[in-house]
Design an enzyme around this catalytic site. Structure first.
Site, PDB file in Angstrom:
ATOM      1  N   ASP A   7       1.027  -1.073   0.054  1.00  0.00           N
ATOM      2  CA  ASP A   7       0.032  -0.108   0.028  1.00  0.00           C
ATOM      3  C   ASP A   7       0.749   1.115   0.006  1.00  0.00           C
ATOM      4  O   ASP A   7       1.489   1.609   1.018  1.00  0.00           O
ATOM      5  CB  ASP A   7      -1.196   0.028   1.209  1.00  0.00           C
ATOM      6  CG  ASP A   7      -1.914   1.375   1.572  1.00  0.00           C
ATOM      7  OD1 ASP A   7      -2.277   1.826   0.243  1.00  0.00           O
ATOM      8  OD2 ASP A   7      -1.857   1.770   2.523  1.00  0.00           O
ATOM      9  N   GLU A  66      -1.168  -1.366  -4.871  1.00  0.00           N
ATOM     10  CA  GLU A  66      -2.428  -0.763  -5.109  1.00  0.00           C
ATOM     11  C   GLU A  66      -2.188   0.481  -6.186  1.00  0.00           C
ATOM     12  O   GLU A  66      -1.063   1.064  -5.996  1.00  0.00           O
ATOM     13  CB  GLU A  66      -2.794   0.006  -3.670  1.00  0.00           C
ATOM     14  CG  GLU A  66      -4.183   0.403  -4.002  1.00  0.00           C
ATOM     15  CD  GLU A  66      -4.914   0.725  -2.437  1.00  0.00           C
ATOM     16  OE1 GLU A  66      -5.111   2.028  -2.141  1.00  0.00           O
ATOM     17  OE2 GLU A  66      -5.143  -0.044  -1.646  1.00  0.00           O
ATOM     18  N   ASP A 138      -2.291   0.859   7.473  1.00  0.00           N
ATOM     19  CA  ASP A 138      -1.250   0.803   6.162  1.00  0.00           C
ATOM     20  C   ASP A 138      -1.011  -0.720   5.873  1.00  0.00           C
ATOM     21  O   ASP A 138      -1.117  -1.230   4.810  1.00  0.00           O
ATOM     22  CB  ASP A 138      -0.115   1.659   6.293  1.00  0.00           C
ATOM     23  CG  ASP A 138      -0.534   3.070   6.218  1.00  0.00           C
ATOM     24  OD1 ASP A 138      -0.992   3.579   5.682  1.00  0.00           O
ATOM     25  OD2 ASP A 138      -0.140   3.500   7.535  1.00  0.00           O
TER      26      ASP A 138
END
Length: 180
Positions: A7, A66, A138
């Protein structure tokens, strides 16, 4: 198969590793790479080196990251894109192929709907991986990305192998539908 989910973030880049053993997902590790309050190049170097350390420590066989969404602030989007680029460079330098998923896709794969809150993602990651506590936000997003890849990766591999044959027949897939 060991999957590393990322992420990306300029201040905090989350990472999460899971093993896919048949149909079972097993938690390996997760955490965050925190950058110093420093210049952009220094932050990007921290992300690159952090990813290299995670890969060296845990030896993933696949990776997923992502995708950047475009938000209201173009400057913030550009900065996030640079952090994402540093993370991708760390992955490909280590010899890993990189699968990319949107936040919507990772939320759908983990929670069941794309408008899930961070809290819902954390709770579902905890349940899916049988964790004793909630992962940080996160790390949870990174683990959700790895979970998404565990579910979607096999299907994408099959489609990738079929694509040349479909193209020779003048066909292609768009939006999950076969078009001629």
């Amino acid at each position: 198969m060991r999957i590393l989910g990322i992420d990306p973030g300029l201040r905090v880049t989350g990472f999460g590793l899971i093993d896919k053993l048949g149909g079972k997902l097993v938690y390996v590790a997760s955490g965050a790479i925190r950058t110093p309050d420093a210049s952009l190049p220094e932050r990007l170097r921290t992300i690159l080196e952090g990813i290299a350390e995670v890969v060296s420590t845990y030896s993933p066989t696949e990776s997923a990251i992502e995708k950047v969404f475009v938000n209201v602030n173009p400057q913030a989007t550009l900065m996030l894109g640079q952090a994402r680029g540093a993370a991708i460079c760390g992955l490909v330098t280590a010899g890993l192929a990189v699968a990319e998923y949107t936040a919507l896709q990772t939320k759908q794969a983990t929670v069941g709907h794309g408008k899930a809150t961070k809290d819902q993602v954390q709770q579902m990651v905890q349940r899916l991986l049988d964790l004793p506590g909630l992962p940080g936000p996160d790390a949870a997003d990174a683990l959700a990305c790895a979970i998404c890849h565990a579910h979607a990766g096999a299907a994408l591999e099959v489609l990738g192998k079929m694509a040349p044959d479909l193209a020779r027949k003048g066909l292609r897939v768009r939006g999950g539908r076969l078009i001629g």
